[in-house]
Scaffold this motif. Structure first.
Motif: not given
Ligand SMILES: Cc1cc2nc3c(=O)[nH]c(=O)nc-3n(C[C@H](O)[C@H](O)[C@H](O)COP(=O)(O)OP(=O)(O)OC[C@H]3O[C@@H](n4cnc5c(N)ncnc54)[C@H](O)[C@@H]3O)c2cc1C
Lengths: 488, 424
Positions: B195-197, B255, B259, B262, B277-280
């Motif tokens: 997962y990335e953000s 993930e 989170k 974040e 926050v920009k997800q995926e």
């Protein structure tokens, strides 16, 4: 008084007298009885006496010693703690040994920029100890870390159990001050600033086994300790299941901080050693697996690892329930080499590397080598990196057994080379694996490397006779041709 | 091998030969170099051509060796987490190939669609995420290099740990093609993050120091960002629409862990900061745009002169470099878009304006960087300007050893003559 003192030094080798002037009377050993413990390092099969051992205290003294040796055509080499396992610090040519152990200060810590500056004689584990109260540590962790020096680590590009995730020494070196073989001092990666333009001399120096220059100051990267760690111990009834579990964990997209393996003979050794943990005596292999990082994410990774192990028929698998238990498992692993002393009078450590997916077949080859040689071989190694450490158990008092052990060692390396691997992952070539370099490099490739040595060390006074095989005829001929061309 | 003769070398960036050769086998590379060496021809090496404006006092070479057709994956064992590729493979091609195995090469250099892996390694290019994953020099484990005399030399091996002999890989990484032609590259891989953000924190100019303090506490906390990149207001405006200093804090993990981090950011962010926050996929899209923003030598359009600077400093000094650059740009009337890695110390600045303005900008920034023991080099600038600005600056310790290495490996200066520091 003065006169008598002079008399005492009469008949003394004039070189010793001159070196004494540089470092002071107390910082030099030259009497044969004092030199005895410097006739080898952790590779004890070969021995040779140095001319003297000097103990400089700063870069200027190192430079002055080196300059003196250079001017007087005296062979010399650097020595850290002498734990090297390939004979890099053995004075094959009656060298003046420049011991770095008095240069053991930490010069500077800069937490904001995550770097520390140390002298080369600074002991690896001491670095972590000096910054751990602030939550930082130095990642490369050779099993010898409680004694080996960071200078020696740089020279060997040392690895360790946690290098799987964090990389080996070269990935943590930001800057080096180096005394070149003629005494000139250069600084590489000044102030620890990355990517300085120019050829990566720092990268070349790291892992050059003390043949290109003497490192006198080191800037290293330090890391913040991970928020959490989870350590798993898994027992297998079949070696093959254990080694397949290694590949499965890696392929599952998990990046463990460490992934270590021991086989039955190794387990017998560590259980007879100083830090037994009660591993069942009848298992064929164990894996010690650690994941670290953000606490919230660890459980999922551990679950995944347990699942992989179960699929590979694990007999028993457990997660360390306390820091104390984790510590015991690691002490058991990290003192593994020495523990072989409890089950064998002598042992030879080998250090081959293979692509990880070839683990089952290469281990099988090693067992075959053990059978045909009649020597027991214990395997205790960094499985996640594919870095094998076959420990060949022998008794040097039995005539011919040392030779047998050396031969078995070479065969193990051949088995690694044959699957596209390497003959050494962290212990270096030294004098031990010089000839085996031919298993993986062609004559031309060796020559390409030797050309680099000539740039740094043109007179070959620094740590001569290490790293490269004795020149073959083909190369001698080439050299002569070159020289004749040059004369023309 | 495709060959083009009498190619026009009139262009803004130089580093070209009048004959262009595009080998499709390693043997062709080797034969080509043998011939060049024998005939005393000077050779310029090219991958995707993005870096033709990078280094080089000599404008023209006899021949160009283009590796653009020497591409493809040679070997990939998913379980070994290593890959061997030919030099002309672009970064994007390589990543796309690895995608199927949920793996990646963890470098994020500029222009992945055009840059070849050979060029990236030769220039030791990296991107913001080197903070966590290391730079090109940390990932390469083996090379096949064709020496100037045509000999093929292997360095390293296809294993992730190896100390047999000298670490010869290092000699060619970042050598700007002045020692040999890299034919094949073996690299360590990493699993694609689960997962990335990407957290973006923007503050007004007067509040920028709060981002510095935040960066310090992030690094002192037990969170593990993959990047900590500060963008100046102009670059931020282009990429986010917000003309404010913006700190990019990326997370790549399972993930839950992402989170969790974040959450840490939300809790610790400066009061005045605006946080997004920009997800995926959104994060990936952002990085794509980010990697394409700086100009490169494939863009031949006339118009305003743009140059690209790379600075190196101690990690946190990147902050003061970005700030100082803002000050200088107003004094000398140029426009700057910049980002600096507060976790690794490499910054990149795109400077546009008049040539005099650019020259004095570089000069002033160099003086400032030198005070912090940092450096400034120019990764991209027209040939004309390379005459008034030395792309490499004038100081490096150990230069005499580098000259000797060049002499030992390429005695006739066949390869990329004068492309590198000190006229190497
Ligand atoms: C029980 C045991 C376990 C070990 N486990 C590991 C392990 O897990 N991983 C691993 O990588 N290694 C391991 N080793 C090997 C060894 O500890 C390392 O190679 C270590 O880096 C050597 O450091 P040293 O200070 O003892 O160097 P020395 O043995 O004194 O010297 C090693 C080489 O470095 C050169 N040298 C020393 N100092 C300098 C300097 N300042 N400048 C230039 N050259 C220098 C010497 O000339 C010599 O060639 C182990 C050894 C033992 C005995």
């Amino acid at each position: 008084m003065l006169k008598r003192k002079k008399n005492k030094r009469e008949g003394m080798d004039p070189h010793i007298r001159s070196l004494m002037k540089i470092v002071g009377e107390k910082e030099i050993l030259y009497k044969p009885e004092d030199l005895l413990s410097y006739d080898c390092d952790g590779f004890t099969v070969h021995k040779a006496m140095p001319k003297a051992v000097v103990f400089p205290e700063n870069t200027e003294e190192v430079s002055a010693i080196v300059r003196y040796c250079h001017m007087n055509n005296l062979p010399f080499l650097a020595r850290g703690a002498g734990t090297g396992l390939s004979g890099g610090a053995i004075p094959l040519n009656n060298e003046v040994i420049i011991s770095m152990v008095k240069m053991k200060k930490m010069l500077h810590v800069d937490l904001e920029n995550r770097q520390a500056v140390v002298q080369p004689g600074f002991v690896n584990l001491k670095l972590t100890h000096s910054i751990s109260d602030k939550g930082y540590y130095y990642a490369p962790d050779p099993s010898s870390q409680y004694v080996c020096t960071i200078g020696g680590n740089v020279a060997e590009n040392a690895g360790g159990a946690h290098c799987l995730k964090y990389g080996v020494t070269t990935n943590h070196i930001l800057g080096l001050e180096v005394v070149l073989p003629d005494g000139e001092v250069i600084e590489l990666g000044e102030a620890g600033v990355p990517d300085r333009p120019g050829y990566d001399l720092m990268g070349l120096l790291t892992g050059s086994e003390g043949t290109l220059g003497i490192v006198t100051t080191i800037t290293v990267r330090i890391l913040k300790s991970p928020q959490g760690k989870q350590t798993v111990l898994a027992y297998f009834d079949q070696v093959e299941d254990g080694s397949r579990a290694v590949s499965d964990i890696i392929s599952a997209g998990i990046v463990p901080a460490a992934l270590e393996m021991m086989d039955k003979t190794a387990i017998e050794g560590v259980e007879a050693g100083t830090y037994p943990v009660g591993h069942p005596p009848d298992i064929e292999a164990l894996l010690l697996i650690e994941v670290d990082g953000i606490l919230a994410g660890l459980e999922e990774q551990v679950e995944h690892i347990l699942e992989v192990c179960r699929k590979r028929n694990v007999r028993e698998v457990k997660v360390a329930s306390s820091e104390e238990e984790r510590g015991r498992w690691w002490a058991n692993r990290k003192t593994g080499f020495g523990a072989m002393g409890a089950i064998s009078p002598d042992y030879l450590v080998q250090d081959g590397v293979i692509p990880r997916s070839r683990l089952p077949e290469v281990l099988q080859n090693i067992y075959d080598i053990s059978r045909t040689s009649g020597l027991r071989i214990a395997n205790i190694f960094h499985a996640g990196d594919g870095n094998l450490h076959p420990l060949i158990l022998f008794d040097s008092r039995v005539p011919g057994e040392t030779e047998k052990a050396l031969k078995a060692g070479t065969e193990c390396l051949k088995a690694c080379a044959d699957v596209g691997g390497s003959i050494t992952g962290e212990h270096g070539v030294g004098i031990e694996k010089k000839e085996e370099m031919r298993f993986i490099f062609t004559e031309e490739e060796l020559e390409a490397q030797m050309r680099i040595r000539e740039v740094f060390n043109p007179y070959d006074l620094l740590n001569k006779g290490k790293l490269f095989p004795t020149p073959s005829r083909c190369m001698d001929v080439k050299k002569i041709v070159k020289e004749t061309v040059a004369v023309k | 091998m495709e060959t083009k003769h009498n190619v026009s070398i009139e262009d803004r960036f130089g580093n070209r030969g009048t004959e262009v050769y595009k080998p499709v086998t390693e043997k062709e590379i080797s034969d080509f170099l043998k011939k060049a060496n024998e005939e005393g021809k000077s050779v310029s090496i090219e991958g995707g051509g993005t870096k033709r404006g990078y280094g080089g006092q000599g404008e023209a070479y006899d021949w160009t060796l283009s590796l653009a057709d020497w591409k493809g994956v040679v070997e990939h064992q998913a379980g070994d987490m290593t890959v061997t590729v030919r030099a002309g493979t672009t970064i994007a091609e390589l990543q796309t190939f690895l995608e199927d195995y949920d793996q990646k090469v963890s470098i994020d250099p500029c222009w992945p669609d055009d840059s070849t892996i050979g060029g990236v390694i030769s220039a030791n290019e990296s991107g913001p995420k080197r903070m966590n994953y290391g730079s090109a020099r940390d990932l390469v484990i083996g090379l096949r290099v064709v020496y100037p005399d045509g000999e093929v030399i292997r360095t390293g091996a296809k294993v992730v740990k190896n100390v047999a002999g000298y670490d010869m890989n290092k000699l060619f990484i970042g050598a700007m093609g002045t020692l040999g032609v890299i034919s094949e590259i073996t690299m360590k891989l990493r699993p694609k993050p689960k997962y990335e953000s990407l957290v973006l924190l923007s503050v007004e100019e007067e509040e920028v120091d709060t981002l510095r303090s935040l960066a310090v506490s992030i690094q002192d906390a037990m969170i593990e960002p993959v990047c900590l990149e500060l963008m100046n207001p102009q670059l931020s405006k282009y990429l986010t629409g917000r003309e404010a200093y913006t700190l990019l804090v990326g997370f790549e993990d399972v993930e839950k862990a992402v989170k969790d981090q974040e959450g840490w950011m939300e809790y610790h962010k400066p009061a005045s900061a605006q946080m997004d926050v920009k997800q995926e996929e959104d994060a990936r899209e952002f990085w794509k745009a980010f990697s394409k923003r700086a100009p490169n030598a494939l863009d031949q359009s006339d118009g305003e002169t743009k140059v690209v600077l790379k600075t190196g400093s101690k990690p946190m000094e990147a902050f003061s470099i970005i700030k100082e650059a803002e000050k200088i740009q107003h004094e000398v009337s140029v426009q700057v878009e910049s980002h600096g890695g507060l976790g690794h110390g490499i910054s990149q600045l795109v400077v546009s304006g008049s040539e005099e303005g650019i020259v004095s900008f570089v000069d002033q920034l160099r003086k400032y960087a030198a005070k912090q023991k940092g450096y400034v080099i120019l990764k991209h600038l027209p040939t004309e300007l390379r005459k008034s600005i030395d792309p490499w600056g004038n100081y490096t310790s150990g230069l005499f050893l580098m000259e000797k290495i060049k002499k030992a490996v390429d005695p006739d200066h066949t390869l990329n003559h004068q492309r590198f520091i000190g006229g190497i």
